[in-house]
Design a protein around this motif. Structure first.
Motif, PDB file in Angstrom:
ATOM      1  N   TYR B  27       3.960  -6.175 -13.077  1.00 25.92           N
ATOM      2  CA  TYR B  27       2.469  -6.146 -12.972  1.00 25.92           C
ATOM      3  C   TYR B  27       1.659  -6.297 -11.754  1.00 25.92           C
ATOM      4  N   ALA B  28       2.569  -6.850 -10.824  1.00 27.09           N
ATOM      5  CA  ALA B  28       1.983  -6.934  -9.254  1.00 27.09           C
ATOM      6  C   ALA B  28       1.530  -5.525  -8.948  1.00 27.09           C
ATOM      7  N   GLY B  29       0.358  -5.588  -8.039  1.00 26.06           N
ATOM      8  CA  GLY B  29       0.012  -4.522  -7.366  1.00 26.06           C
ATOM      9  C   GLY B  29      -1.461  -4.291  -7.648  1.00 26.06           C
ATOM     10  N   PRO B  30      -1.954  -3.105  -6.969  1.00 31.39           N
ATOM     11  CA  PRO B  30      -3.351  -2.969  -7.027  1.00 31.39           C
ATOM     12  C   PRO B  30      -3.702  -2.430  -8.406  1.00 31.39           C
ATOM     13  N   GLU B  31      -3.079  -2.129  -9.583  1.00 28.91           N
ATOM     14  CA  GLU B  31      -3.610  -1.964 -10.785  1.00 28.91           C
ATOM     15  C   GLU B  31      -4.176  -3.282 -11.469  1.00 28.91           C
ATOM     16  N   ARG B  32      -3.959  -4.356 -10.983  1.00 29.74           N
ATOM     17  CA  ARG B  32      -4.564  -5.555 -11.409  1.00 29.74           C
ATOM     18  C   ARG B  32      -5.843  -5.475 -10.924  1.00 29.74           C
ATOM     19  N   ILE B  33      -6.556  -4.817 -10.157  1.00 32.94           N
ATOM     20  CA  ILE B  33      -7.838  -4.949  -9.747  1.00 32.94           C
ATOM     21  C   ILE B  33      -8.495  -3.611 -10.225  1.00 32.94           C
ATOM     22  N   ALA B  34      -9.864  -3.781 -10.877  1.00 34.71           N
ATOM     23  CA  ALA B  34     -10.802  -2.713 -11.272  1.00 34.71           C
ATOM     24  C   ALA B  34     -11.628  -2.427 -10.267  1.00 34.71           C
ATOM     25  N   TYR B  35     -12.055  -1.413 -10.128  1.00 36.63           N
ATOM     26  CA  TYR B  35     -13.112  -0.822  -9.406  1.00 36.63           C
ATOM     27  C   TYR B  35     -14.330  -1.475  -9.690  1.00 36.63           C
ATOM     28  N   PHE B 117     -12.142  -0.583   0.174  1.00 37.99           N
ATOM     29  CA  PHE B 117     -10.896  -1.446   0.112  1.00 37.99           C
ATOM     30  C   PHE B 117     -11.209  -2.632  -0.564  1.00 37.99           C
ATOM     31  N   VAL B 118     -10.415  -2.921  -1.612  1.00 33.68           N
ATOM     32  CA  VAL B 118     -10.703  -4.339  -2.453  1.00 33.68           C
ATOM     33  C   VAL B 118      -9.648  -5.469  -2.083  1.00 33.68           C
ATOM     34  N   GLN B 119     -10.186  -6.549  -2.007  1.00 30.89           N
ATOM     35  CA  GLN B 119      -9.096  -7.717  -1.930  1.00 30.89           C
ATOM     36  C   GLN B 119      -9.705  -8.541  -2.877  1.00 30.89           C
ATOM     37  N   GLN B 120      -8.988  -9.049  -3.901  1.00 27.93           N
ATOM     38  CA  GLN B 120      -9.284  -9.713  -5.215  1.00 27.93           C
ATOM     39  C   GLN B 120      -8.323 -10.910  -5.344  1.00 27.93           C
ATOM     40  N   ARG B 134       3.639 -12.899   0.601  1.00 27.67           N
ATOM     41  CA  ARG B 134       2.626 -13.658  -0.221  1.00 27.67           C
ATOM     42  C   ARG B 134       1.389 -13.852   0.514  1.00 27.67           C
ATOM     43  N   ASN B 135       0.287 -13.432   0.130  1.00 29.07           N
ATOM     44  CA  ASN B 135      -0.912 -13.803   0.678  1.00 29.07           C
ATOM     45  C   ASN B 135      -1.770 -14.621  -0.241  1.00 29.07           C
ATOM     46  N   GLY B 136      -1.386 -15.715  -0.496  1.00 32.41           N
ATOM     47  CA  GLY B 136      -2.071 -16.773  -1.331  1.00 32.41           C
ATOM     48  C   GLY B 136      -1.857 -16.024  -2.834  1.00 32.41           C
ATOM     49  N   ASP B 137      -3.069 -15.944  -3.450  1.00 32.83           N
ATOM     50  CA  ASP B 137      -3.204 -15.282  -4.621  1.00 32.83           C
ATOM     51  C   ASP B 137      -4.035 -13.938  -4.562  1.00 32.83           C
ATOM     52  N   TRP B 138      -3.951 -13.572  -3.395  1.00 34.41           N
ATOM     53  CA  TRP B 138      -4.980 -12.261  -3.065  1.00 34.41           C
ATOM     54  C   TRP B 138      -3.946 -10.964  -3.394  1.00 34.41           C
ATOM     55  N   GLU B 139      -4.708 -10.058  -3.898  1.00 37.25           N
ATOM     56  CA  GLU B 139      -3.986  -8.750  -4.239  1.00 37.25           C
ATOM     57  C   GLU B 139      -5.010  -7.825  -3.486  1.00 37.25           C
ATOM     58  N   TYR B 140      -4.761  -6.367  -3.350  1.00 38.36           N
ATOM     59  CA  TYR B 140      -5.234  -5.361  -2.754  1.00 38.36           C
ATOM     60  C   TYR B 140      -5.314  -4.283  -3.590  1.00 38.36           C
ATOM     61  N   ALA B 141      -6.425  -3.344  -3.312  1.00 36.18           N
ATOM     62  CA  ALA B 141      -6.476  -1.971  -4.010  1.00 36.18           C
ATOM     63  C   ALA B 141      -7.412  -0.998  -3.165  1.00 36.18           C
ATOM     64  N   TRP B 142      -7.346   0.194  -3.168  1.00 37.82           N
ATOM     65  CA  TRP B 142      -7.964   1.053  -2.316  1.00 37.82           C
ATOM     66  C   TRP B 142      -8.561   2.283  -3.291  1.00 37.82           C
ATOM     67  N   PHE B 143      -9.776   2.416  -3.207  1.00 31.78           N
ATOM     68  CA  PHE B 143     -10.423   3.340  -3.995  1.00 31.78           C
ATOM     69  C   PHE B 143     -11.324   4.374  -3.147  1.00 31.78           C
ATOM     70  N   ASP B 146     -15.788   7.795  -5.282  1.00 32.00           N
ATOM     71  CA  ASP B 146     -16.205   7.998  -6.619  1.00 32.00           C
ATOM     72  C   ASP B 146     -15.681   6.767  -7.658  1.00 32.00           C
ATOM     73  N   GLY B 147     -14.978   5.836  -7.105  1.00 31.31           N
ATOM     74  CA  GLY B 147     -14.357   4.863  -7.969  1.00 31.31           C
ATOM     75  C   GLY B 147     -12.800   5.098  -8.295  1.00 31.31           C
ATOM     76  N   SER B 148     -12.357   6.386  -7.943  1.00 32.21           N
ATOM     77  CA  SER B 148     -10.854   6.530  -8.505  1.00 32.21           C
ATOM     78  C   SER B 148      -9.958   6.055  -7.705  1.00 32.21           C
ATOM     79  N   ARG B 149      -8.848   5.775  -8.067  1.00 34.23           N
ATOM     80  CA  ARG B 149      -7.700   5.204  -7.186  1.00 34.23           C
ATOM     81  C   ARG B 149      -7.181   6.119  -5.970  1.00 34.23           C
ATOM     82  N   ARG B 150      -7.112   5.535  -4.655  1.00 33.46           N
ATOM     83  CA  ARG B 150      -6.630   6.292  -3.813  1.00 33.46           C
ATOM     84  C   ARG B 150      -4.978   6.618  -4.182  1.00 33.46           C
TER      85      ARG B 150
END
Lengths: 113, 183
Positions: B27-35, B117-120, B134-143, B146-150
């Protein structure tokens, strides 16, 4: 009489030169910053608006020029060994430069009129 | 104190632990983050970073959720759920292709968003990663705009670069901005 005329001419010339200097501001300067030994050198720059900072990577590894200070923020991207980049100073104030890769690499830039 | 009474029970326990760890990684990875919709109007736009090296040049708008700003200003840890955004925008270009500048000499952004680019931060999110990543409890995502995932986005670079700023809660500009006391 000739002596008086000569002094008068020299004075007139000096006044004209001073007036010209006042009318035209000093030419923009270029400040070179090196990166050898994983350090910006010098670590403090006093510059004027219109001057240019020239970053020369004379180190054996990649570095970066990143300005996180609000109002001055800029990222010049990754800079390979041997490459040079430039940053034109367009506004008054003080800002910091960091290397993204090496957080201890710091430069402070004071920009005056 | 719990006693493991038999070998089958011990085996089940080990299998459970392995499965739990595996699920964490799954479950780790960018899918944890919603646009984060409406970030432009609800977040704090705290900084802009020019990218003159990009062709054509760009400017990055930096945003933070209001709870993240409040916590940082109180010198408290960034709260779970906090979101930081780095939005790439095209800049306005003059007829000769040079960036247009405002009265302060700064690039003028266009309305064209190129990347988001989102850091959550999420509770325990960092546990899925080895200490060297590990970056603490931070995760990253790229959109995309239009909000679709890269598609096919890679995030190892995000983790590696931000790890150098562990002393600023793995952020390049956010904690720096708060520490500088800028408005």
């Amino acid at each position: 009489m000739d002596l008086r005329a000569n002094i008068a001419r020299q004075l007139t010339g000096a006044i004209a030169l001073a007036a010209a200097a006042a009318a035209f501001p000093a030419a923009a300067a270029e400040h070179t910053i090196t990166m050898k030994g994983v350090n910006y050198q010098p670590s403090v720059i006093d510059a004027k608006v219109g001057d240019t900072l020239k970053f020369v990577n004379d180190d054996g590894t990649d570095h970066n020029v990143f300005v996180p200070t609000k109002g001055f923020g800029a990222d010049l991207g990754m800079q390979k060994s041997g490459a040079a980049t430039e940053l034109k100073l367009v506004r008054l104030g003080t800002f910091e430069v960091e290397c993204v890769v090496h957080p201890h690499m710091l430069l402070k830039v004071n920009v005056s009129k | 104190m719990m006693k493991i009474s038999s070998r089958p029970e011990c085996t089940r326990l080990v299998a459970f632990a392995v499965a739990s760890l595996a699920s964490l990684h799954a479950y780790a990875g960018p899918e944890r983050i919603a646009y984060p919709t409406e970030y432009q109007t609800t977040f704090v736009n705290y900084n802009q970073i020019e990218r003159p090296d990009r062709k054509p040049p760009q400017i990055r708008f930096m945003y933070a959720t209001r709870d993240a700003v409040a916590a940082a200003r109180a010198n408290a840890p960034t709260p779970e759920g906090a979101i930081l955004i780095m939005e790439d925008r095209a800049v306005k270009l003059s007829a000769d292709g040079q960036p247009e500048r405002d009265a302060n000499g700064r690039f003028i952004a266009s309305d064209k968003v190129l990347n988001v680019f989102v850091q959550q931060k999420g509770r325990g999110w960092g546990e899925a990663y080895p200490p060297e990543k590990r970056n603490g409890d931070w995760e990253y995502a790229w959109f995309n705009a239009d909000g679709s995932r890269r598609e096919n986005a890679k995030f190892d670079g995000c983790f590696a670069c931000h790890q150098s700023r562990a002393g600023r809660d793995f952020t390049f500009t956010f904690i720096k901005w708060v520490n500088d006391g800028k408005p």
